[in-house]
Design an enzyme around this catalytic site. Structure first.
Site, mmCIF file in Angstrom:
data_model
loop_
_atom_site.group_PDB
_atom_site.id
_atom_site.type_symbol
_atom_site.label_atom_id
_atom_site.label_comp_id
_atom_site.label_asym_id
_atom_site.label_seq_id
_atom_site.Cartn_x
_atom_site.Cartn_y
_atom_site.Cartn_z
ATOM 1 N N HIS A 207 82.675 -84.869 93.315
ATOM 2 C CA HIS A 207 81.603 -84.188 94.033
ATOM 3 C C HIS A 207 80.276 -84.855 93.710
ATOM 4 O O HIS A 207 80.033 -85.261 92.577
ATOM 5 C CB HIS A 207 81.544 -82.713 93.617
ATOM 6 C CG HIS A 207 80.367 -81.985 94.160
ATOM 7 N ND1 HIS A 207 79.300 -81.610 93.366
ATOM 8 C CD2 HIS A 207 80.074 -81.588 95.418
ATOM 9 C CE1 HIS A 207 78.407 -80.989 94.129
ATOM 10 N NE2 HIS A 207 78.849 -80.972 95.372
ATOM 11 N N ARG B 250 60.149 -59.782 108.414
ATOM 12 C CA ARG B 250 59.893 -59.968 106.982
ATOM 13 C C ARG B 250 60.467 -61.274 106.458
ATOM 14 O O ARG B 250 60.073 -61.764 105.418
ATOM 15 C CB ARG B 250 60.513 -58.820 106.182
ATOM 16 C CG ARG B 250 59.966 -57.452 106.520
ATOM 17 C CD ARG B 250 60.813 -56.363 105.905
ATOM 18 N NE ARG B 250 62.154 -56.385 106.485
ATOM 19 C CZ ARG B 250 63.181 -55.679 106.028
ATOM 20 N NH1 ARG B 250 63.028 -54.911 104.962
ATOM 21 N NH2 ARG B 250 64.356 -55.742 106.615
ATOM 22 N N HIS C 47 80.989 -86.866 90.501
ATOM 23 C CA HIS C 47 81.526 -86.252 89.292
ATOM 24 C C HIS C 47 82.847 -85.539 89.566
ATOM 25 O O HIS C 47 83.035 -84.956 90.627
ATOM 26 C CB HIS C 47 80.542 -85.222 88.726
ATOM 27 C CG HIS C 47 79.190 -85.783 88.448
ATOM 28 N ND1 HIS C 47 78.046 -85.034 88.522
ATOM 29 C CD2 HIS C 47 78.800 -87.027 88.084
ATOM 30 C CE1 HIS C 47 77.002 -85.784 88.216
ATOM 31 N NE2 HIS C 47 77.436 -87.005 87.951
ATOM 32 N N ASP D 4 75.303 -91.650 85.595
ATOM 33 C CA ASP D 4 75.787 -91.991 86.934
ATOM 34 C C ASP D 4 75.627 -93.475 87.233
ATOM 35 O O ASP D 4 76.460 -94.074 87.908
ATOM 36 C CB ASP D 4 75.062 -91.156 87.988
ATOM 37 C CG ASP D 4 75.450 -89.690 87.933
ATOM 38 O OD1 ASP D 4 76.438 -89.349 87.245
ATOM 39 O OD2 ASP D 4 74.760 -88.874 88.571
ATOM 40 N N LYS E 48 84.980 -74.753 92.195
ATOM 41 C CA LYS E 48 83.582 -74.337 92.221
ATOM 42 C C LYS E 48 83.146 -73.948 93.619
ATOM 43 O O LYS E 48 83.723 -74.403 94.612
ATOM 44 C CB LYS E 48 82.671 -75.412 91.647
ATOM 45 C CG LYS E 48 82.746 -76.766 92.287
ATOM 46 C CD LYS E 48 81.937 -77.757 91.450
ATOM 47 C CE LYS E 48 82.230 -79.181 91.829
ATOM 48 N NZ LYS E 48 81.572 -80.132 90.949
ATOM 49 N N ASP F 60 84.974 -85.017 81.485
ATOM 50 C CA ASP F 60 84.175 -85.511 82.599
ATOM 51 C C ASP F 60 84.769 -86.792 83.182
ATOM 52 O O ASP F 60 85.192 -87.688 82.441
ATOM 53 C CB ASP F 60 82.741 -85.801 82.152
ATOM 54 C CG ASP F 60 81.941 -84.538 81.895
ATOM 55 O OD1 ASP F 60 82.386 -83.452 82.312
ATOM 56 O OD2 ASP F 60 80.863 -84.643 81.268
ATOM 57 N N TYR G 272 75.805 -73.717 91.517
ATOM 58 C CA TYR G 272 77.232 -73.934 91.331
ATOM 59 C C TYR G 272 77.818 -72.707 90.641
ATOM 60 O O TYR G 272 77.278 -72.254 89.634
ATOM 61 C CB TYR G 272 77.509 -75.127 90.408
ATOM 62 C CG TYR G 272 76.661 -76.352 90.621
ATOM 63 C CD1 TYR G 272 77.175 -77.473 91.269
ATOM 64 C CD2 TYR G 272 75.363 -76.410 90.136
ATOM 65 C CE1 TYR G 272 76.407 -78.603 91.432
ATOM 66 C CE2 TYR G 272 74.592 -77.538 90.304
ATOM 67 C CZ TYR G 272 75.114 -78.639 90.954
ATOM 68 O OH TYR G 272 74.348 -79.757 91.115
ATOM 69 N N ARG H 56 73.082 -87.127 92.620
ATOM 70 C CA ARG H 56 73.848 -86.638 91.477
ATOM 71 C C ARG H 56 75.317 -86.794 91.852
ATOM 72 O O ARG H 56 75.795 -86.165 92.778
ATOM 73 C CB ARG H 56 73.524 -85.178 91.179
ATOM 74 C CG ARG H 56 72.096 -84.949 90.716
ATOM 75 C CD ARG H 56 71.858 -83.463 90.451
ATOM 76 N NE ARG H 56 70.474 -83.187 90.123
ATOM 77 C CZ ARG H 56 70.006 -83.036 88.891
ATOM 78 N NH1 ARG H 56 70.818 -83.142 87.852
ATOM 79 N NH2 ARG H 56 68.733 -82.769 88.687
ATOM 80 N N GLN I 238 81.008 -69.282 85.212
ATOM 81 C CA GLN I 238 79.725 -69.896 84.866
ATOM 82 C C GLN I 238 78.942 -70.162 86.131
ATOM 83 O O GLN I 238 79.490 -70.684 87.105
ATOM 84 C CB GLN I 238 79.989 -71.212 84.124
ATOM 85 C CG GLN I 238 78.751 -71.975 83.735
ATOM 86 C CD GLN I 238 79.114 -73.270 83.013
ATOM 87 O OE1 GLN I 238 79.881 -73.261 82.061
ATOM 88 N NE2 GLN I 238 78.557 -74.374 83.465
ATOM 89 N N ASP I 239 77.662 -69.812 86.132
ATOM 90 C CA ASP I 239 76.752 -70.158 87.215
ATOM 91 C C ASP I 239 75.730 -71.152 86.679
ATOM 92 O O ASP I 239 75.170 -70.946 85.593
ATOM 93 C CB ASP I 239 76.012 -68.932 87.743
ATOM 94 C CG ASP I 239 76.867 -68.068 88.655
ATOM 95 O OD1 ASP I 239 78.093 -68.280 88.705
ATOM 96 O OD2 ASP I 239 76.310 -67.187 89.322
#
Length: 198
Positions: free
Chosen positions: A121, A23, A65, A170, A74, A145, A134, A62, A50-51
């Protein structure tokens, strides 16, 4: 679930053990009891609040950060496609301060990273579409940030594909040296590299 240390201090690789049959497959992507037991911190997994999920197209970068203040922990995984994921230790008291390591995260092995507070990251999408999930232990506070330019020569991230798109944020990010000045960290020379983990 297999939980392994990496060369970067306190970073873990979590590898689920999928059940595969005609499957497709079924896998548990996270087990709070195993995670907490491995770290020896009962209830640590309950601190994730938080997701989030991002979708990127091949070549998109990306990063890089980070977060000021007490940072953020995370769990990062690639739910669809594959990414070249990069971490840089920016904790001055860490034995691996100023080191970076890269990891392949994909939807084949479902491996994900536990990233403690105090890391930069970033990632590059390697597949036509890559969805990255995340799980974070703090709500986002924009004023905390941090960022370093993805192409900063002192960072020296070896992105495996030509970079196609980055955000304005960025593209305008500071240098590694400027980040160290902001954090009041004395450190000479560029970031050092551990071998990639595949």
């Amino acid at each position: 679930m297999l939980i392994e240390a990496t060369e970067l201090a306190d970073v873990l690789v979590l590898t689920p053990q999928p059940f595969r049959d005609g499957r497709g497959l079924f896998t548990r992507t996270f087990d709070a009891a195993e995670f907490d037991a491995h770290l020896g911190v009962p209830g640590l997994s309950a601190t994730f609040v938080q997701d989030s999920q991002s979708r990127s197209y091949r070549g998109v970068v990306r990063g890089m950060h980070g977060r000021a203040g007490r940072g953020e922990a995370k769990l990062v995984r690639c739910a669809h496609g594959s990414v070249h994921d990069v971490l840089v230790d920016i904790r001055p008291e860490s034995r691996t301060f100023g080191y970076q390591q890269s990891f392949l995260l994909d939807d084949n092995d479902f491996r994900h990273l536990y990233v403690p507070p105090g890391f930069l990251h970033g990632f590059q999408a390697l597949s036509p579409v890559a969805d990255v999930c995340y799980r974070i232990d703090r709500p986002h506070v924009p004023g905390e940030d941090l960022g370093v330019a993805f192409d900063d020569p002192d960072l020296g991230v070896p992105w495996p594909q030509p970079v196609t798109v980055v955000s304005d944020r960025d593209a305008d990010a500071r240098s590694w040296r400027q980040l160290l000045e902001t954090l009041r960290i004395e450190h000479e020379g560029p970031v050092r590299h551990f071998r990639p983990r595949s």
